[in-house]
Design a protein around this motif. Structure first.
Motif, short mmCIF file in Angstrom:
data_model
loop_
_atom_site.label_atom_id
_atom_site.label_comp_id
_atom_site.label_asym_id
_atom_site.label_seq_id
_atom_site.Cartn_x
_atom_site.Cartn_y
_atom_site.Cartn_z
N PHE A 43 0.89 -1.16 0.00
CA PHE A 43 0.00 0.00 0.00
C PHE A 43 0.93 1.21 0.00
O PHE A 43 1.97 1.19 0.70
CB PHE A 43 -0.79 -0.02 1.31
N HIS A 45 0.69 5.33 0.66
CA HIS A 45 -0.01 6.58 0.92
C HIS A 45 0.93 7.72 0.53
O HIS A 45 2.06 7.79 1.02
CB HIS A 45 -0.41 6.69 2.39
N GLU A 55 -2.54 13.50 8.73
CA GLU A 55 -3.08 12.24 8.22
C GLU A 55 -4.34 12.48 7.37
O GLU A 55 -4.59 11.77 6.42
CB GLU A 55 -3.42 11.29 9.38
N TRP A 56 -5.12 13.47 7.79
CA TRP A 56 -6.34 13.81 7.05
C TRP A 56 -6.26 15.27 6.63
O TRP A 56 -6.57 16.16 7.41
CB TRP A 56 -7.59 13.61 7.92
N HIS A 94 -6.94 10.74 -1.78
CA HIS A 94 -7.27 10.54 -0.36
C HIS A 94 -8.38 11.52 0.01
O HIS A 94 -8.93 12.21 -0.86
CB HIS A 94 -6.00 10.71 0.50
N HIS A 95 -8.70 11.59 1.31
CA HIS A 95 -9.85 12.40 1.75
C HIS A 95 -9.72 13.88 1.37
O HIS A 95 -10.71 14.58 1.26
CB HIS A 95 -10.04 12.30 3.27
N TYR A 140 -6.44 3.15 -4.89
CA TYR A 140 -7.26 3.57 -3.75
C TYR A 140 -7.96 4.86 -4.12
O TYR A 140 -7.32 5.79 -4.65
CB TYR A 140 -6.34 3.79 -2.55
N TRP A 178 -9.70 -0.02 -4.40
CA TRP A 178 -9.84 0.10 -2.94
C TRP A 178 -10.72 1.30 -2.63
O TRP A 178 -10.33 2.45 -2.89
CB TRP A 178 -8.45 0.33 -2.37
N ASP A 180 -12.26 3.53 0.25
CA ASP A 180 -12.17 3.84 1.67
C ASP A 180 -13.55 4.23 2.20
O ASP A 180 -14.25 5.02 1.57
CB ASP A 180 -11.17 5.00 1.87
N ALA A 182 -14.01 5.65 5.22
CA ALA A 182 -13.93 6.64 6.30
C ALA A 182 -14.62 7.95 5.90
O ALA A 182 -14.62 8.35 4.75
CB ALA A 182 -12.48 6.92 6.64
N GLU A 226 -7.00 -1.89 11.84
CA GLU A 226 -5.87 -1.44 11.02
C GLU A 226 -4.55 -1.90 11.64
O GLU A 226 -3.53 -1.25 11.53
CB GLU A 226 -5.92 0.08 10.85
N ASP A 269 -5.12 -4.40 6.17
CA ASP A 269 -4.32 -3.22 5.82
C ASP A 269 -3.69 -2.67 7.10
O ASP A 269 -4.35 -2.49 8.11
CB ASP A 269 -5.14 -2.16 5.09
N TRP A 276 -0.28 6.60 8.29
CA TRP A 276 -0.41 6.07 6.93
C TRP A 276 0.48 6.86 5.96
O TRP A 276 0.97 6.33 4.98
CB TRP A 276 -1.86 6.13 6.45
C1 FUL Z 1 -8.69 4.94 6.57
C2 FUL Z 1 -8.27 6.37 6.25
O1 FUL Z 1 -9.00 7.31 7.00
C3 FUL Z 1 -6.80 6.46 6.53
O2 FUL Z 1 -6.31 7.76 6.32
C4 FUL Z 1 -6.07 5.47 5.64
O3 FUL Z 1 -6.21 5.83 4.29
C5 FUL Z 1 -6.63 4.06 5.87
C6 FUL Z 1 -6.04 3.04 4.96
O4 FUL Z 1 -8.02 4.05 5.72
O5 FUL Z 1 -10.03 4.75 6.50
#
Ligand code: FUL
Length: 465
Positions: A43, A45, A55-56, A94-95, A140, A178, A180, A182, A226, A269, A276
């Protein structure tokens, strides 16, 4: 055909190599079968968060912060390959909404960054590097998007579908998509009803063989943590009517649902560092070899795939320390599973179906099987001379469904069998670890199963402790 010939044909399975075996319950698709055999992949990131130490990301970052100085996807691929990994999945979005490819449907992308004067495309470079190194390429995508102006309106679903279309049509074969689950919007945040059926249909339209990851699959499921650990009991099946992305009872995903309606295996993961994304603060916190070994046994060793995150740094390279750790792990895995001692043994079973003999257990082919005619069955592995081992690897013929619910391992000591271990599910692979055991006979007893067991492998190894 006369009567005798018909009987002989049915009995010997003439013209058909698998005459009597019927699958039990939900079974994997051909793509899922291939996916199981990958076992271990990387993986990555990477994005603005790599440069901002979060991270976010909130999505309002200046895209100019994304400016790796020595980005080299071939270094990532070479590292993964040498580590024994079979592919790479990259955080395309990503987010924070930043796209690592110049998406036509966003203004927050590599095109707006300083990297290569906005002419670069990470997905293009990485998919090329994966092809060069014989690795699978996966993508992802976070549906939660903190940048896109359409997020929170019905139009956003189409934006996301368009983005899926871009990443799945411009870079060759994608083995895993992938998604996510979240979302950190909170009660007063933006609300977006995701059109999951549409997202999944879009994936299959462009990449019919791709495995779709989410809490609910349909290709594979999140393992519910995780940390890199599947349940000691790990069913590959899931009741998909019940589970959905963002499922609150996600702890169920660690073990799956016994007799679930669909084959949705777990993927573990976990990151090699505390976060990450890369951060200089975690340079001294790369997981130890012992931790990674434990994760390997807790994931691959429990019939799940391992997706190990290795964050790329601000140069755009996998840092040295992380790479060294991956090589150490690869060496341990290669050394441990180098020589299957069971190939030197005489293997017998309480019963075997025609064409599914015990020799298939030690032939190193996961697609050739031993099948029993009864649920309670035994396999005996007998050596002429005492052997020493400390690992047992068992594999089910999952093509025919997941059947074993409980099994025991006995070893021959002082003229009789003594139970060494008793465990629950097997699935694609189960690795058992012990202290060194020296004996002439090992017995695997299937003590509970949904249907007569079908096994693909029984292996014994001696690992350096
Ligand atoms: C989570 C994300 O919020 C994290 O930042 C990361 O990407 C992880 C693999 O999944 O849901």
């Amino acid at each position: 055909m006369n009567k005798f010939l018909i009987t002989a044909t049915l009995f010997l399975g003439y013209g058909c190599s698998q005459p009597y075996l019927k699958p039990y319950g939900a079974i994997p698709t051909a793509s899922q079968l291939n996916w199981h055999e990958l076992e271990y992949y990387m993986f990555i990131h990477f994005g603005p968060n790599t440069f901002t130490n979060v991270e976010w990301g909130h999505g309002k970052e200046d895209p100019k912060v994304f400016n790796p100085t020595q980005l080299d996807c071939r270094q990532w691929a070479a590292t993964a390959k040498q580590a024994g990994m079979k592919g790479i999945i990259i955080t395309a979005k990503h987010h924070d909404g930043f796209c690592l490819w110049p998406s036509k449907f966003s203004t927050h992308t590599v095109r707006e960054s300083l990297w290569k004067n906005g002419e670069g495309d990470v997905l293009c470079e990485l998919s090329d590097a994966c092809r060069e190194y014989g690795l699978k390429f996966g993508v992802y995508l976070s549906p939660w998007d903190r940048n896109h102006p359409a997020y929170g309106t019905p139009e956003y679903n189409q934006v996301f579908v368009n983005m899926i279309g871009e990443v799945l049509t411009n870079y060759g074969e994608v083995f895993e998509q992938w998604f996510d689950g979240a979302n950190g919007e909170g009660p007063n945040g933006k609300k977006q009803e995701y059109d999951w059926p549409l997202f999944n249909r879009t994936v299959y339209k462009h990449q019919p063989d791709a495995i779709i990851f989410s809490d609910a699959g349909p290709g594979c499921r999140w393992v519910g943590n995780e940390k890199g650990f599947a349940g000691l009991t790990n069913w590959n099946t899931l009741n998909v009517e019940k589970v959905y992305p963002g499922y609150p009872d996600y702890h169920e995903l660690t073990e799956g649902h016994e007799d679930g309606t669909h084959w949705v295996p777990a993927e573990c993961d976990v990151s090699i560092r505390p976060g990450w994304f890369y951060s200089p603060d975690t340079d001294d916190n790369v997981k130890s070899l012992e931790q990674l070994i434990e994760i390997y046994y807790g994931s691959v060793g429990r019939g799940s795939n391992l997706l190990l995150n290795v964050p790329v740094d601000r140069r755009g390279l996998i840092p040295y320390a992380d790479s060294v750790r991956l090589m150490e792990l690869a060496e341990v895995i290669n050394e441990t599973f180098k020589e299957n001692l069971a190939t030197k043994a005489i293997v017998s079973a309480s019963s075997s179906l025609i064409n599914y003999t015990v020799s298939n257990l030690i032939d190193d082919n996961v697609r050739s099987y031993w099948a029993s005619s009864e649920v309670l069955s035994e396999i005996e592995v007998e050596f002429k001379e005492p052997v020493t081992f400390n690992r047992i690897v068992l594999q089910e013929g999952i093509e025919f469904g997941q059947r074993v619910k409980e099994f025991a391992v006995d070893i021959w000591r002082d003229g009789r069998y003594k139970e060494l271990d008793r465990q629950t599910t097997i699935g694609y692979k189960r690795i058992l670890s012990f202290g060194d055991i020296t004996t002439t006979k090992v017995r695997i007893r299937i003590t509970e199963a949904k249907s007569p067991p079908v096994l693909a492998g029984v292996k014994l190894f001696l690992a350096e402790q």
